[in-house]
Every structure is written in structure tokens, then in C-alpha cells.
Design a protein around this motif. Structure first.
Motif, PDB file in Angstrom:
ATOM      1  N   ALA A  41       0.832  -1.205   0.000  1.00 56.65           N
ATOM      2  CA  ALA A  41       0.000   0.000   0.000  1.00 56.65           C
ATOM      3  C   ALA A  41       0.868   1.256   0.000  1.00 56.65           C
ATOM      4  CB  ALA A  41      -0.919  -0.003   1.220  1.00 56.65           C
ATOM      5  N   VAL A 104       4.786  -0.381   3.418  1.00 55.72           N
ATOM      6  CA  VAL A 104       3.831   0.700   3.181  1.00 55.72           C
ATOM      7  C   VAL A 104       4.626   1.983   3.020  1.00 55.72           C
ATOM      8  CG1 VAL A 104       3.504   1.185   5.643  1.00 55.72           C
ATOM      9  CG2 VAL A 104       1.727   1.814   4.026  1.00 55.72           C
ATOM     10  N   PRO A 312      -3.404  -1.720  -4.716  1.00 61.56           N
ATOM     11  CA  PRO A 312      -2.064  -2.029  -4.233  1.00 61.56           C
ATOM     12  C   PRO A 312      -1.018  -1.795  -5.318  1.00 61.56           C
ATOM     13  CG  PRO A 312      -3.184  -4.045  -4.868  1.00 61.56           C
ATOM     14  CD  PRO A 312      -4.169  -2.929  -5.095  1.00 61.56           C
ATOM     15  N   VAL A 325      -3.566   4.416  -2.061  1.00 65.31           N
ATOM     16  CA  VAL A 325      -4.758   4.307  -1.214  1.00 65.31           C
ATOM     17  C   VAL A 325      -5.073   5.706  -0.699  1.00 65.31           C
ATOM     18  CG1 VAL A 325      -5.814   3.209   0.789  1.00 65.31           C
ATOM     19  CG2 VAL A 325      -4.025   2.004  -0.501  1.00 65.31           C
ATOM     20  N   LEU A 341      -6.648  -1.001   4.613  1.00 63.24           N
ATOM     21  CA  LEU A 341      -5.313  -1.399   4.157  1.00 63.24           C
ATOM     22  C   LEU A 341      -5.306  -2.850   3.698  1.00 63.24           C
ATOM     23  CD1 LEU A 341      -2.847   0.207   6.738  1.00 63.24           C
ATOM     24  CD2 LEU A 341      -3.237   0.863   4.374  1.00 63.24           C
ATOM     25  N   THR A 344      -7.460  -3.326   0.511  1.00 62.70           N
ATOM     26  CA  THR A 344      -6.825  -2.724  -0.655  1.00 62.70           C
ATOM     27  C   THR A 344      -5.680  -3.576  -1.169  1.00 62.70           C
ATOM     28  OG1 THR A 344      -7.404  -0.479   0.038  1.00 62.70           O
ATOM     29  CG2 THR A 344      -5.593  -0.690  -1.511  1.00 62.70           C
ATOM     30  N   ARG A 345      -4.865  -4.117  -0.286  1.00 60.74           N
ATOM     31  CA  ARG A 345      -3.717  -4.908  -0.737  1.00 60.74           C
ATOM     32  C   ARG A 345      -4.155  -6.199  -1.416  1.00 60.74           C
ATOM     33  NH1 ARG A 345      -3.141  -8.792   3.283  1.00 60.74           N
ATOM     34  NH2 ARG A 345      -1.079  -9.513   2.643  1.00 60.74           N
TER      35      ARG A 345
END
Length: 376
Positions: A41, A104, A312, A325, A341, A344-345
Motif C-alpha cells: 500500500a 507501506v 495495491p 490508497v 489497508l 486494498t492490498r
């Protein structure tokens, strides 16, 4: 019928609340963290501020997070992820490899003064780094970012309606807070859909009708070069975000080239260091990046360009079309932040613009390498 509709709506609310609680629960988040990811992310922030006058009067609430929320985010990320510089992620993406899903990166768009005053001390306190993408013509408020000036003009005009020939001949209602919200969003969208000359003409007309001179902006909006240099010396990455924050897909090639090259050259001259990373502005549009613009960005010598498309960052993308993101106000609660998180990944990015840029990645990469060789 009325009673039945009321009961149905109440049941729907309960179901939504339960679904939200399950989605954001720590147990679900822990389970998801063990699932192989599609990438890591890259978080996209804008402003970190808790001044009520700043929200609405200068920026939309959706892109402002409070200092308390931001510090909670950094604490959470330090516990559960490895915060890395954007360059480490881009290096792997450029080589077609997917970065570690536990990585990240934090990024900030535009260059607001609270990035230095509020976010930077929090990052240093927790030993974290971030990338700051700078709108160069607006540094030290040399010019006021057009979106900020537009919002300030509409929210501070004494007019209760607005008459702009280019927006039609009917008065535009400004009599309530909601109507000012609506008008600001509408005009912002129109500006983002126009070329440089047309956008400037529309903005000038609105500013004149509002009758709020730029001199009435009494607070500082953007960081100074001294502040940017201090952050760079402390290990922060400084990238470019164009000179004037136009939507690049609506500009012709010469205007796109000027926006991306001038911003790069300006930062390099101010910092005495090379600028490798770029962020496309105006993500809240149907299209804020494409293969044509990505090619120009690559030719200017940048190594990467991040987008505002949610998803991602993985090796299947071009380094000139990397998803991020978006961290909006609705995502600042730590439970939802943590869940977002993880979701999204694991998500699959569906974006024609990203697909178009990825399909052209080899040509863009060659253009960037040629440009860097020529500059060196």
C-alpha cells in the motif's frame, strides 16, 4: 405502508451496521493479513489539520485528517508494517516485481504548510519517512493554488447567488452552506475538465463575480522552500506535482511538458538534488492520467508517477501508473483504516487509465532511461 417502509429502513441500517462491524473487526483484519497480497500500500494524504476555519473555507473536508488521526495511523503502521521510502517500492515495480506486502509508503500531495508544521514532526517522532509531492508555482504562496482560492472565494463572498455567463445565464444559488458546497464541487469539476486557457478564463470569471480578492487570504497555505529543504535533509522524499495543478489529460502536449518539466527543474534548483518521483494531480476526475501523459512524464526524466487510483502497488503495473490508497476523512478511524489497508492490498485494480499506461510501460521506460542518460 409507511410503518412497513420505516421498519425496512431500520432493518437495512442494522444490517449495514453489522456488516461494517464485521468488515472492520480486528479478527477479520488479522485473518486477511495472512492472505497473499497483490501488492503493498502507498497511502495518499493531503492535509493534516484540526483548525475548523481551514476545512470548507480553504480545503474540502474529505482531504483533511486531524493530527490525532494521523498520529494514530503512523503508530499503527509502525506496529504492523514496515514504512519504507517510495523509491524502494518503485524500484521493484519498475523491474516487474511485487514489493513485500508488509511494506507501506506514505505520500502527501500539493504541499500544504501543515505538512511541515504538523505531519513532519509526527513522522520524525516515530522514525517514519514520507514523500511530499510539491505544486511548485504555489510554494510560499507565490500563487494561491486554484482549488484553494476557488473554495475561499465561494465561501467568503457576500453574494447569495452567482451569475457567470460561461456557466449559463441562470443565477447559481449560494444562499446556504449546502448550495456553496454543491457549487464549489461543480465548478471544481468543470475546471478539471478544461485545458489551461479555458480553466484560467473560467476561474477569473468566478473570482471577479465573487468579489473576494486574493489579498483577503490572511493565512499561509503552502510550505516554503526552507521548510521543504529541511524535510529533504531529514530523509523525506520530495517529488513533483506539476507547477500549477491542472488536469494534465486535458492539456496539449506542450502544456503537459511545461508543467512536468518546470516543476522538476524548479525543485532540483531549490534543493540541489535530482527529483525522480511525480504524482498526477486532480485524482477526483474521470481521467487524471493516461499513456500520453505518462510518456511525457517519463521523457522528462522521472522514474515514477503515482496515481490517485485506489489499489495495491505491484509488479504488474508500470512505474508511471502506480495505484495508491486515498486517505479521506471517512477512513481516519483506526479500525476502518486497518481494514481498508488489508482489503486494498488484496483488491484487483480496474482502471482503463492504469491498464493503458501499463500496456505502454516499455516505451515509457526507454524514454526515461534516454532522458536520464542525456541529463547525466
Amino acid at each position: 405502508m409507511t410503518v412497513r417502509n420505516t421498519e425496512t429502513r431500520a432493518l437495512s441500517r442494522v444490517c449495514r451496521d453489522v456488516a461494517r462491524a464485521v468488515r472492520n473487526s480486528p479478527t477479520v483484519v488479522r485473518l486477511l493479513s495472512a492472505v497473499p497480497a497483490r501488492g503493498c500500500a502507498i497511502l495518499r494524504y493531503h492535509s493534516v489539520n484540526d483548525d475548523p476555519a481551514w476545512v470548507n473555507g480553504y480545503l474540502p473536508p474529505s482531504i483533511v485528517v486531524t493530527p490525532k488521526a494521523f498520529e494514530e495511523h503512523v503508530r499503527y503502521l509502525r506496529r504492523h508494517f514496515e514504512i519504507v521510502p517510495i523509491g524502494r517500492i518503485i524500484e521493484l515495480v519498475a523491474n516487474g516485481r511485487t514489493p513485500d506486502h508488509r511494506w507501506v509508503a506514505l505520500t502527501f500531495d500539493d504541499g500544504y504548510e501543515d505538512n511541515y508544521r504538523v505531519a513532519f514532526p509526527i513522522l520524525r517522532e516515530h522514525g517514519a519517512t514520507a514523500a511530499f509531492y510539491i505544486t511548485t508555482a504555489c510554494v510560499s504562496d507565490e500563487t494561491i493554488l486554484w482549488g484553494v482560492r476557488l473554495r475561499h472565494a465561494i465561501w467568503n463572498t457576500e453574494r447569495t447567488d452567482l451569475i457567470c455567463p460561461s456557466l449559463g445565464h441562470r443565477p447559481i444559488d449560494l444562499s446556504t452552506e449546502e448550495s456553496r458546497h454543491r457549487t464549489t464541487r461543480w465548478i471544481t469539476g468543470l475546471v478539471k475538465s478544461r485545458g489551461k486557457t479555458e480553466a484560467d478564463e473560467l476561474l477569473d470569471e468566478v473570482f471577479e463575480e465573487c468579489g473576494v480578492p486574493v489579498g483577503q487570504i490572511s493565512r499561509r497555505i503552502m510550505m516554503s522552500w526552507d521548510e521543504i529543504r529541511e524535510m529533504r535533509a531529514a530523509g523525506m522524499t520530495i517529488g513533483a506535482h506539476t507547477a500549477n495543478h491542472y488536469n494534465l489529460t486535458c492539456l496539449d502536449d506542450s502544456d503537459v511538458t511545461a508543467e512536468v518539466e518546470i516543476s522538476k527543474e524548479t525543485i532540483e534548483a531549490a534543493l540541489g538534488d535530482r527529483v525522480d518521483h511525480f504524482a498526477y494531480p486532480n485524482g477526483r476526475t474521470d481521467k487524471h492520467c493516461d499513456a500520453r501523459v505518462a510518456g511525457i512524464v517519463a521523457k522528462a526524466g522521472y522514474e515514477s508517477a503515482v496515481t490517485s487510483v485506489n489499489g495495491p502497488a505491484g509488479g504488474r503495473f508500470s512505474p508511471y501508473g502506480v495505484p495508491r490508497v486515498g486517505i479521506a476523512t471517512r477512513r481516519t478511524g483506526i479500525a476502518k483504516f486497518a481494514a481498508d489497508l488489508q482489503y486494498t492490498r488484496l483488491s484487483r485494480v480496474v482502471s482503463p487509465s492504469i491498464a493503458e499506461i501499463s500496456a505502454a510501460r516499455n516505451g515509457a521506460g526507454r524514454a526515461a532511461r534516454r532522458s536520464r542518460a542525456e541529463r547525466e
